[in-house]
Design an enzyme around this catalytic site. Structure first.
Site, PDB file in Angstrom:
ATOM      1  N   LYS A  22       6.722  53.437   2.149  1.00 35.03           N
ATOM      2  CA  LYS A  22       7.004  52.012   1.909  1.00 35.03           C
ATOM      3  C   LYS A  22       5.703  51.246   1.657  1.00 35.03           C
ATOM      4  O   LYS A  22       5.568  50.509   0.687  1.00 35.03           O
ATOM      5  CB  LYS A  22       7.730  51.430   3.134  1.00 35.03           C
ATOM      6  N   ARG A  92       5.222  39.977   4.663  1.00 36.90           N
ATOM      7  CA  ARG A  92       3.835  39.568   4.431  1.00 36.90           C
ATOM      8  C   ARG A  92       3.214  40.217   3.208  1.00 36.90           C
ATOM      9  O   ARG A  92       2.335  39.655   2.559  1.00 36.90           O
ATOM     10  CB  ARG A  92       2.977  39.947   5.639  1.00 36.90           C
ATOM     11  N   PRO A 122      -3.616  36.732  10.178  1.00 42.30           N
ATOM     12  CA  PRO A 122      -4.262  35.875   9.177  1.00 42.30           C
ATOM     13  C   PRO A 122      -4.420  36.551   7.813  1.00 42.30           C
ATOM     14  O   PRO A 122      -4.298  37.770   7.702  1.00 42.30           O
ATOM     15  CB  PRO A 122      -5.644  35.611   9.785  1.00 42.30           C
ATOM     16  N   ASP A 124      -7.169  35.304   5.924  1.00 41.90           N
ATOM     17  CA  ASP A 124      -8.462  34.726   5.554  1.00 41.90           C
ATOM     18  C   ASP A 124      -9.315  35.675   4.705  1.00 41.90           C
ATOM     19  O   ASP A 124      -9.996  35.251   3.771  1.00 41.90           O
ATOM     20  CB  ASP A 124      -9.230  34.288   6.807  1.00 41.90           C
ATOM     21  N   LEU A 125      -9.247  36.971   4.997  1.00 43.50           N
ATOM     22  CA  LEU A 125     -10.082  37.927   4.257  1.00 43.50           C
ATOM     23  C   LEU A 125      -9.633  38.029   2.796  1.00 43.50           C
ATOM     24  O   LEU A 125     -10.457  38.178   1.892  1.00 43.50           O
ATOM     25  CB  LEU A 125     -10.031  39.315   4.912  1.00 43.50           C
ATOM     26  N   ASP A 305       0.833  51.674  13.422  1.00 44.14           N
ATOM     27  CA  ASP A 305       2.268  51.751  13.124  1.00 44.14           C
ATOM     28  C   ASP A 305       2.968  52.904  13.858  1.00 44.14           C
ATOM     29  O   ASP A 305       4.180  53.059  13.734  1.00 44.14           O
ATOM     30  CB  ASP A 305       2.485  51.889  11.607  1.00 44.14           C
TER      31      ASP A 305
HETATM   32  C1  UD1 Z   1      -0.910  46.987   6.702  1.00 40.36           C
HETATM   33  C2  UD1 Z   1       0.438  47.662   6.834  1.00 40.36           C
HETATM   34  C3  UD1 Z   1       0.955  47.561   8.267  1.00 40.36           C
HETATM   35  C4  UD1 Z   1      -0.079  48.121   9.229  1.00 40.36           C
HETATM   36  C5  UD1 Z   1      -1.439  47.481   9.000  1.00 40.36           C
HETATM   37  C6  UD1 Z   1      -2.547  48.116   9.814  1.00 40.36           C
HETATM   38  C7  UD1 Z   1       1.377  47.273   4.649  1.00 40.36           C
HETATM   39  C8  UD1 Z   1       2.412  46.598   3.827  1.00 40.36           C
HETATM   40  N1  UD1 Z   1       1.372  46.971   5.942  1.00 40.36           N
HETATM   41  O1  UD1 Z   1      -0.723  45.616   7.019  1.00 40.36           O
HETATM   42  O2  UD1 Z   1       2.162  48.314   8.347  1.00 40.36           O
HETATM   43  O3  UD1 Z   1       0.318  47.863  10.551  1.00 40.36           O
HETATM   44  O4  UD1 Z   1      -1.822  47.603   7.612  1.00 40.36           O
HETATM   45  O5  UD1 Z   1      -2.666  49.453   9.518  1.00 40.36           O
HETATM   46  O6  UD1 Z   1       0.633  48.115   4.155  1.00 40.36           O
HETATM   47  N2  UD1 Z   1      -6.881  40.685   9.371  1.00 40.36           N
HETATM   48  C9  UD1 Z   1      -7.600  39.512   9.419  1.00 40.36           C
HETATM   49  N3  UD1 Z   1      -7.653  38.740   8.286  1.00 40.36           N
HETATM   50  C10 UD1 Z   1      -7.039  39.095   7.133  1.00 40.36           C
HETATM   51  C11 UD1 Z   1      -6.309  40.294   7.094  1.00 40.36           C
HETATM   52  C12 UD1 Z   1      -6.236  41.072   8.229  1.00 40.36           C
HETATM   53  O7  UD1 Z   1      -8.178  39.152  10.439  1.00 40.36           O
HETATM   54  O8  UD1 Z   1      -7.142  38.360   6.143  1.00 40.36           O
HETATM   55  C13 UD1 Z   1      -6.800  41.553  10.562  1.00 40.36           C
HETATM   56  C14 UD1 Z   1      -5.397  41.704  11.108  1.00 40.36           C
HETATM   57  O9  UD1 Z   1      -5.042  40.643  11.956  1.00 40.36           O
HETATM   58  C15 UD1 Z   1      -5.497  43.040  11.817  1.00 40.36           C
HETATM   59  C16 UD1 Z   1      -6.466  43.827  10.960  1.00 40.36           C
HETATM   60  O10 UD1 Z   1      -7.151  42.865  10.166  1.00 40.36           O
HETATM   61  O11 UD1 Z   1      -6.051  42.873  13.094  1.00 40.36           O
HETATM   62  C17 UD1 Z   1      -5.834  44.853  10.051  1.00 40.36           C
HETATM   63  O12 UD1 Z   1      -4.758  44.260   9.339  1.00 40.36           O
HETATM   64  P1  UD1 Z   1      -4.438  44.689   7.843  1.00 40.36           P
HETATM   65  O13 UD1 Z   1      -5.003  46.041   7.593  1.00 40.36           O
HETATM   66  O14 UD1 Z   1      -4.805  43.602   6.919  1.00 40.36           O
HETATM   67  O15 UD1 Z   1      -2.857  44.791   7.878  1.00 40.36           O
HETATM   68  P2  UD1 Z   1      -1.867  44.569   6.673  1.00 40.36           P
HETATM   69  O16 UD1 Z   1      -2.508  44.941   5.382  1.00 40.36           O
HETATM   70  O17 UD1 Z   1      -1.242  43.211   6.773  1.00 40.36           O
END
Ligand code: UD1
Length: 421
Positions: A22, A92, A122, A124-125, A305
């Protein structure tokens, strides 16, 4: 609304085929916005998140056809750059359209995703990466309004490794002018697959699979085809089900390389795992499981996950285990529900301290999010008596008819309609 009724205690036996991933498909699908033509993605799971992404892409003007796990996406006539709240609030990953729309069409209006069941998540990144490439970003009325003439290549360093932000930045950088370097890039298999799809469209990317991605922007990209990777989280979940029920199963169409640490942890717990090309066999028929601590980490670490499912497993293993989540510090919504089934678990900061009990006992429990609901199904498969898992729309977001796969392995699980919420 559907629920599962599970009568626990049956060791799983037999073989099932793992569905396509997925999370990988959710990154591949918006990538078609970068070209103008017909793209084919095979091995796509029929799960609700994929249908949500399809609706969103259709709203942008993509023509989409989905049959027999094959998705045909034609991006020749994009008519809108707006990702409305109605789709983003459900999922998301909708924010993945930001990078491609901005890179190809110079503007994107994407609803802010908001929080998530287990806390703030968030973006933000994602936004900083777009700004680094020259986009102007404003937040207005709950929407991100991003604009740019032509994105310029940039050095983008992520303070935190993020799958989504890496995917978005990569999709933007492939059409930006000049060179981009993404450091502390996510190296999850889903990102590797996305990079390979972009390369088959004509993108120039180096460092695939590493934490440093170097991209040389090109003027345009062609349409392309890709076969999606197997779902490592679905495979891992079913392997844990086999271990918990003391079963003996085979998973077909799996990629064990993506599951290294999960397999190692299962072996540490005493399960026998055999790898043969795309088949993973797990034999837990004589298993007297041992406690195994896990700490989630970015790939190739133990996936966040899989944290809830591992917690369910350890809840029936004698002794004490500590399960720590370093990615999402408060992803523990499954714990109170597992406790309703008789588990003995305490939450201490970002760790679950699990004291194994001899047996779980069936009860009615409620799904709160995708992976939490998977952990409740696993617990139901071993609990004495009947377990009802409510609100399974959460599990339907990411697992393709999980009950059919489990039934094929001999589990007593059925889906029924219910008025209960
Ligand atoms: C993806 C997966 C999700 C999985 C996660 C971590 C998809 C659709 N979803 O989610 O199933 O649980 O990776 O392996 O692929 N963060 C920030 N700022 C940002 C973005 C992220 O602080 O702009 C932080 C998040 O809060 C978290 C960490 O970075 O603590 C990792 O998150 P991220 O890898 O971005 O998760 P997703 O891509 O949303």
């Amino acid at each position: 609304m559907d629920k599962f009724i599970i009568n626990g205690g049956i060791p799983l036996k037999g073989s099932v085929k793992v569905s396509g991933a997925k999370n990988s498909a959710l990154a591949l699908m918006p990538a078609v916005l970068l070209n103008s033509g017909e793209n084919i993605i095979e091995n796509v799971p029929e799960v609700n998140d994929i249908f949500t992404m399809m609706k969103l892409l259709k709203q942008l003007g993509v023509e989409a056809e989905f049959n027999n796990h094959k998705l045909i996406l034609d991006s020749s006539n994009i008519t809108s750059q707006v990702a409305p709240y109605e789709h983003v609030k459900k999922m998301r990953a909708s924010v993945y359209v930001l990078g491609p729309l901005l890179a190809k069409y110079g503007s994107a209006k994407v609803s802010m995703p908001g929080g998530c069941a287990w806390g703030p998540r968030p973006i933000d990144l994602h936004l900083k990466a777009m700004e680094k490439m020259g986009a102007s970003i404003e937040l207005e009325g709950g929407y991100i309004i991003a604009k740019s003439k032509k994105l310029s290549g940039a050095r983008i360093n992520f303070d935190i490794s993020s799958v989504g932000a890496t995917g978005n930045a990569l999709m933007a950088a492939v059409l930006a002018k000049g060179e981009s370097i993404i450091t502390n890039a996510a190296a999850e298999p889903e990102i590797t697959q996305l990079a390979q799809f972009l390369i088959s469209m004509g993108a120039k990317i180096e460092g695939i699979g590493s934490n440093i991605l170097e991209i040389e922007g090109v003027d345009e990209l062609d349409n392309a085809s890709v076969i999606n990777i197997p779902d490592r989280i679905e495979a891992g979940t079913i392997m844990i089900a086999a271990a918990m029920t003391k079963g003996k199963i085979e998973l077909e169409n799996a990629n064990s390389k993506h599951l290294n640490l999960v397999i190692q942890k299962l072996e540490d717990s005493g399960a026998k795992v055999l790898l043969n090309n795309q088949i993973i066999s797990i034999d837990a028929s004589n298993l007297e499981p041992l406690n195994v601590d896990v700490t989630t980490a970015i790939y190739p670490g133990f996936p966040t996950d899989m944290q809830a499912q591992w917690t369910a497993y350890m809840s029936i293993v004698e002794g004490s285990s500590t399960i720590t989540d370093t990615i999402y510090l408060d992803r523990f919504k499954h714990i109170p529900e597992l406790i309703r089934l008789g588990a003995d678990i305490e939450i201490l900061r970002n760790s679950a301290i699990v004291k194994g009990v001899k047996t779980l006992k069936g009860a009615t429990v409620m799904s709160t999010d995708l992976r939490a609901s998977a952990s409740l199904v696993l617990a139901g498969l071993v609990a004495k008596g009947t377990t009802e898992v409510l609100r399974i729309y959460h599990i339907d977001r990411g697992y393709q008819r999980i009950e059919e796969k489990l039934k094929k392995l001999g589990a007593d699980i059925k889906r029924v309609k219910t008025e209960e919420f």
